[in-house]
Design an enzyme around this catalytic site. Sequence first.
Site, PDB file in Angstrom:
ATOM      1  N   MET A   1      10.414  97.907  73.202  1.00 39.34           N
ATOM      2  CA  MET A   1      11.479  97.593  72.242  1.00 39.34           C
ATOM      3  C   MET A   1      12.798  97.446  72.967  1.00 39.34           C
ATOM      4  O   MET A   1      13.083  98.172  73.927  1.00 39.34           O
ATOM      5  CB  MET A   1      11.541  98.699  71.173  1.00 39.34           C
ATOM      6  CG  MET A   1      12.618  98.530  70.111  1.00 39.34           C
ATOM      7  SD  MET A   1      14.220  99.290  70.529  1.00 39.34           S
ATOM      8  CE  MET A   1      13.952 100.957  69.950  1.00 39.34           C
TER       9      MET A   1
ATOM     10  N   ASP B   1      19.361 114.066  64.684  1.00 36.06           N
ATOM     11  CA  ASP B   1      18.461 113.508  65.717  1.00 36.06           C
ATOM     12  C   ASP B   1      17.756 114.632  66.490  1.00 36.06           C
ATOM     13  O   ASP B   1      17.674 114.598  67.719  1.00 36.06           O
ATOM     14  CB  ASP B   1      19.238 112.613  66.695  1.00 36.06           C
ATOM     15  CG  ASP B   1      19.753 111.347  66.022  1.00 36.06           C
ATOM     16  OD1 ASP B   1      20.735 110.753  66.555  1.00 36.06           O
ATOM     17  OD2 ASP B   1      19.212 110.956  64.987  1.00 36.06           O
TER      18      ASP B   1
ATOM     19  N   GLU C   1      17.071  98.817  60.931  1.00 37.78           N
ATOM     20  CA  GLU C   1      17.139 100.277  60.798  1.00 37.78           C
ATOM     21  C   GLU C   1      18.292 100.679  59.892  1.00 37.78           C
ATOM     22  O   GLU C   1      19.447 100.319  60.137  1.00 37.78           O
ATOM     23  CB  GLU C   1      17.313 100.929  62.166  1.00 37.78           C
ATOM     24  CG  GLU C   1      17.457 102.449  62.089  1.00 37.78           C
ATOM     25  CD  GLU C   1      17.523 103.112  63.431  1.00 37.78           C
ATOM     26  OE1 GLU C   1      17.151 102.480  64.439  1.00 37.78           O
ATOM     27  OE2 GLU C   1      17.958 104.266  63.487  1.00 37.78           O
TER      28      GLU C   1
ATOM     29  N   GLU D   1      13.948 105.682  60.212  1.00 35.79           N
ATOM     30  CA  GLU D   1      14.183 106.862  61.051  1.00 35.79           C
ATOM     31  C   GLU D   1      14.154 108.115  60.175  1.00 35.79           C
ATOM     32  O   GLU D   1      14.798 108.149  59.104  1.00 35.79           O
ATOM     33  CB  GLU D   1      15.518 106.777  61.775  1.00 35.79           C
ATOM     34  CG  GLU D   1      15.805 108.055  62.588  1.00 35.79           C
ATOM     35  CD  GLU D   1      17.043 108.002  63.440  1.00 35.79           C
ATOM     36  OE1 GLU D   1      17.221 107.038  64.197  1.00 35.79           O
ATOM     37  OE2 GLU D   1      17.851 108.942  63.330  1.00 35.79           O
TER      38      GLU D   1
ATOM     39  N   HIS E   1      19.355  99.879  74.561  1.00 38.26           N
ATOM     40  CA  HIS E   1      20.391  98.967  74.072  1.00 38.26           C
ATOM     41  C   HIS E   1      20.849  98.198  75.313  1.00 38.26           C
ATOM     42  O   HIS E   1      20.789  98.722  76.431  1.00 38.26           O
ATOM     43  CB  HIS E   1      21.619  99.726  73.556  1.00 38.26           C
ATOM     44  CG  HIS E   1      21.393 100.622  72.405  1.00 38.26           C
ATOM     45  ND1 HIS E   1      20.946 101.918  72.543  1.00 38.26           N
ATOM     46  CD2 HIS E   1      21.563 100.421  71.077  1.00 38.26           C
ATOM     47  CE1 HIS E   1      20.879 102.479  71.347  1.00 38.26           C
ATOM     48  NE2 HIS E   1      21.231 101.596  70.446  1.00 38.26           N
TER      49      HIS E   1
ATOM     50  N   ASP F   1      23.934 113.291  61.121  1.00 35.30           N
ATOM     51  CA  ASP F   1      22.737 112.817  61.807  1.00 35.30           C
ATOM     52  C   ASP F   1      22.427 113.727  62.999  1.00 35.30           C
ATOM     53  O   ASP F   1      23.094 113.696  64.023  1.00 35.30           O
ATOM     54  CB  ASP F   1      23.015 111.388  62.302  1.00 35.30           C
ATOM     55  CG  ASP F   1      21.757 110.713  62.827  1.00 35.30           C
ATOM     56  OD1 ASP F   1      21.892 109.598  63.360  1.00 35.30           O
ATOM     57  OD2 ASP F   1      20.665 111.299  62.705  1.00 35.30           O
TER      58      ASP F   1
ATOM     59  N   ASP G   1      13.664 108.730  68.617  1.00 32.63           N
ATOM     60  CA  ASP G   1      15.093 108.466  68.711  1.00 32.63           C
ATOM     61  C   ASP G   1      15.794 109.799  68.465  1.00 32.63           C
ATOM     62  O   ASP G   1      16.262 110.071  67.361  1.00 32.63           O
ATOM     63  CB  ASP G   1      15.525 107.427  67.695  1.00 32.63           C
ATOM     64  CG  ASP G   1      17.002 107.082  67.889  1.00 32.63           C
ATOM     65  OD1 ASP G   1      17.562 106.383  67.029  1.00 32.63           O
ATOM     66  OD2 ASP G   1      17.606 107.543  68.878  1.00 32.63           O
TER      67      ASP G   1
ATOM     68  N   ASP H   1      23.035 100.286  77.496  1.00 31.05           N
ATOM     69  CA  ASP H   1      22.441 101.474  78.141  1.00 31.05           C
ATOM     70  C   ASP H   1      22.064 101.100  79.571  1.00 31.05           C
ATOM     71  O   ASP H   1      22.025 101.939  80.465  1.00 31.05           O
ATOM     72  CB  ASP H   1      21.154 101.898  77.414  1.00 31.05           C
ATOM     73  CG  ASP H   1      21.403 102.336  75.984  1.00 31.05           C
ATOM     74  OD1 ASP H   1      22.520 102.817  75.683  1.00 31.05           O
ATOM     75  OD2 ASP H   1      20.487 102.173  75.170  1.00 31.05           O
TER      76      ASP H   1
ATOM     77  N   HIS I   1      17.581 109.494  59.218  1.00 23.65           N
ATOM     78  CA  HIS I   1      18.380 108.644  58.332  1.00 23.65           C
ATOM     79  C   HIS I   1      17.866 108.631  56.901  1.00 23.65           C
ATOM     80  O   HIS I   1      18.639 108.406  55.973  1.00 23.65           O
ATOM     81  CB  HIS I   1      18.440 107.221  58.885  1.00 23.65           C
ATOM     82  CG  HIS I   1      19.042 107.152  60.243  1.00 23.65           C
ATOM     83  ND1 HIS I   1      19.106 106.004  60.982  1.00 23.65           N
ATOM     84  CD2 HIS I   1      19.585 108.124  61.026  1.00 23.65           C
ATOM     85  CE1 HIS I   1      19.676 106.250  62.146  1.00 23.65           C
ATOM     86  NE2 HIS I   1      19.964 107.531  62.198  1.00 23.65           N
TER      87      HIS I   1
ATOM     88  N   LYS J   1      20.728 103.449  57.688  1.00 22.78           N
ATOM     89  CA  LYS J   1      21.366 104.777  57.754  1.00 22.78           C
ATOM     90  C   LYS J   1      22.452 104.779  56.684  1.00 22.78           C
ATOM     91  O   LYS J   1      23.156 103.787  56.509  1.00 22.78           O
ATOM     92  CB  LYS J   1      21.957 105.018  59.148  1.00 22.78           C
ATOM     93  CG  LYS J   1      22.505 106.425  59.355  1.00 22.78           C
ATOM     94  CD  LYS J   1      22.991 106.629  60.788  1.00 22.78           C
ATOM     95  CE  LYS J   1      23.559 108.017  60.984  1.00 22.78           C
ATOM     96  NZ  LYS J   1      24.092 108.204  62.366  1.00 22.78           N
TER      97      LYS J   1
ATOM     98  N   ASP K   1      11.396 105.337  64.097  1.00 27.51           N
ATOM     99  CA  ASP K   1      12.210 106.273  64.885  1.00 27.51           C
ATOM    100  C   ASP K   1      11.885 107.693  64.455  1.00 27.51           C
ATOM    101  O   ASP K   1      12.235 108.114  63.349  1.00 27.51           O
ATOM    102  CB  ASP K   1      13.711 106.006  64.662  1.00 27.51           C
ATOM    103  CG  ASP K   1      14.256 104.945  65.611  1.00 27.51           C
ATOM    104  OD1 ASP K   1      15.472 104.670  65.555  1.00 27.51           O
ATOM    105  OD2 ASP K   1      13.458 104.397  66.397  1.00 27.51           O
TER     106      ASP K   1
HETATM  107  C1  DIG Z   1      20.501 105.158  65.795  1.00 26.85           C
HETATM  108  O1  DIG Z   1      19.526 105.920  65.181  1.00 26.85           O
HETATM  109  C2  DIG Z   1      19.956 103.848  66.268  1.00 26.85           C
HETATM  110  C3  DIG Z   1      20.426 103.524  67.641  1.00 26.85           C
HETATM  111  O2  DIG Z   1      20.125 104.642  68.428  1.00 26.85           O
HETATM  112  C4  DIG Z   1      19.550 102.379  68.005  1.00 26.85           C
HETATM  113  O3  DIG Z   1      20.258 101.197  67.761  1.00 26.85           O
HETATM  114  C5  DIG Z   1      18.383 102.444  67.083  1.00 26.85           C
HETATM  115  C6  DIG Z   1      17.135 102.234  67.866  1.00 26.85           C
HETATM  116  O4  DIG Z   1      16.177 103.201  67.657  1.00 26.85           O
HETATM  117  N1  DIG Z   1      18.531 103.742  66.417  1.00 26.85           N
HETATM  118 MN    MN Z   2      17.380 105.340  65.322  1.00 29.30          MN
HETATM  119 MN    MN Z   3      19.827 108.996  64.025  1.00 22.98          MN
END
Ligand code: DIG
Ligand code: MN
Ligand code: MN
Length: 383
Positions: free
Chosen positions: A91, A260, A184, A220, A57, A258, A290, A60, A223, A186, A248
Amino acid sequence: MNNGMFEPRPEHKFTFGLWTVGNPGRDPFGDAVRDTMPPVDLVKLLAEVGAYGVNFHDNDLVPIDAAASERDRIVKEFRVACDTSGLKVPMATVNLFYDPVFRDGAFTANDANVRAYALQKTIRAMDLGAEFGAQVFVLWGGREGVETDACRRPDEAIKRFREAVNYLCEYNIAQNYDYKFALEAKPNEPRADIYFPTTASYLAFIPSLDHAEMVGVNPEVAHEHMPGLNMLHSVAQAWEAGKLFHIDLNDQVPGRYDQDLRFGSATPKQAFWLVKFLEDVGYEGMRHFDAHAYRTEDYEGVKDFARGCMRTYLILKEKAERWNTNEEIRSILAEIETTNISNRFENAGDLLAIEFDRKQLSEKGLRYERLDQLTIDVLFGVD
Ligand code: DIG
Ligand code: MN
Ligand code: MN
């Protein structure tokens, strides 16, 4: 046993975000447990574990209030670190969720100045990613949502989001960046409800854009699992629509916040079907993790986490090859295929004229139990 069989190589295209291995372990109920590691050191860590690339990002890498000179220094240092380690930057993305200014959303916020600031921040993030050759730009609308639907009509939010993505596509063209945008989804967290909750929501939205060809999805695992969906089915629908622009990878116990988690660590059978699909169809994109390490870990544990994501993917890739060449599986699939004849009807009259024998059609056992047990045998290494 480490015979190198499941060691990551560049051709595997394994990537991680700076925010993943750099996650200091903070959660809503506890402070950070690891020191913050600078981006250049995270690049070294990822190179050490065998990653192909690193993503970020905007913030980051460059703090939100960094002066131009600070930004330039950081960018220069990061480029040296990437060049030295050989890591690519496939990316880039933008943080439109952490700063308080986005507390009512970014592209969908009620305040037009917040929406404009979100656009400005995003095109600057596109500029930053382009400096490193990023070809995919992910948009995760983590704050695009509500706690109460009293705040705005949801169809108005959709219109605002469309306006923003159309603007970003025009910027992409004007700058000759050639980005592919990957949306993406969620369903919730951090907002009580997030707009476009699933990958399918975005697949339904994309055709309404001015430059739909430029926009795809970034499904993802966590998600899609949160609302109890089948990640493979979401990915397959995106792939079939030509819209799987990024992915992801992580893991998640359905119905929870979430998590992850490390790839394949919670639902290995579902992870197997996903890896098998990506390999069977020849997906050429990044295998982006991710995810983040358990809060219990130090940075050696973070390396274990990153190695585990890639190792599990490669183990499941090998299991998919075994599944595809298993004689009994192949024979059952061949038997299944015998009924899959192509019967197209030129006109409804032909179809209406057929007398179907429902009883005969319903009698045949399909041997899916055996097929699934053979899958378990392959996964547990007793095939
Ligand atoms: C959350 O799953 C999102 C953020 O971490 C980011 O913006 C995106 C990129 O993989 N996934
Ligand atoms: Mn993600
Ligand atoms: Mn996530």
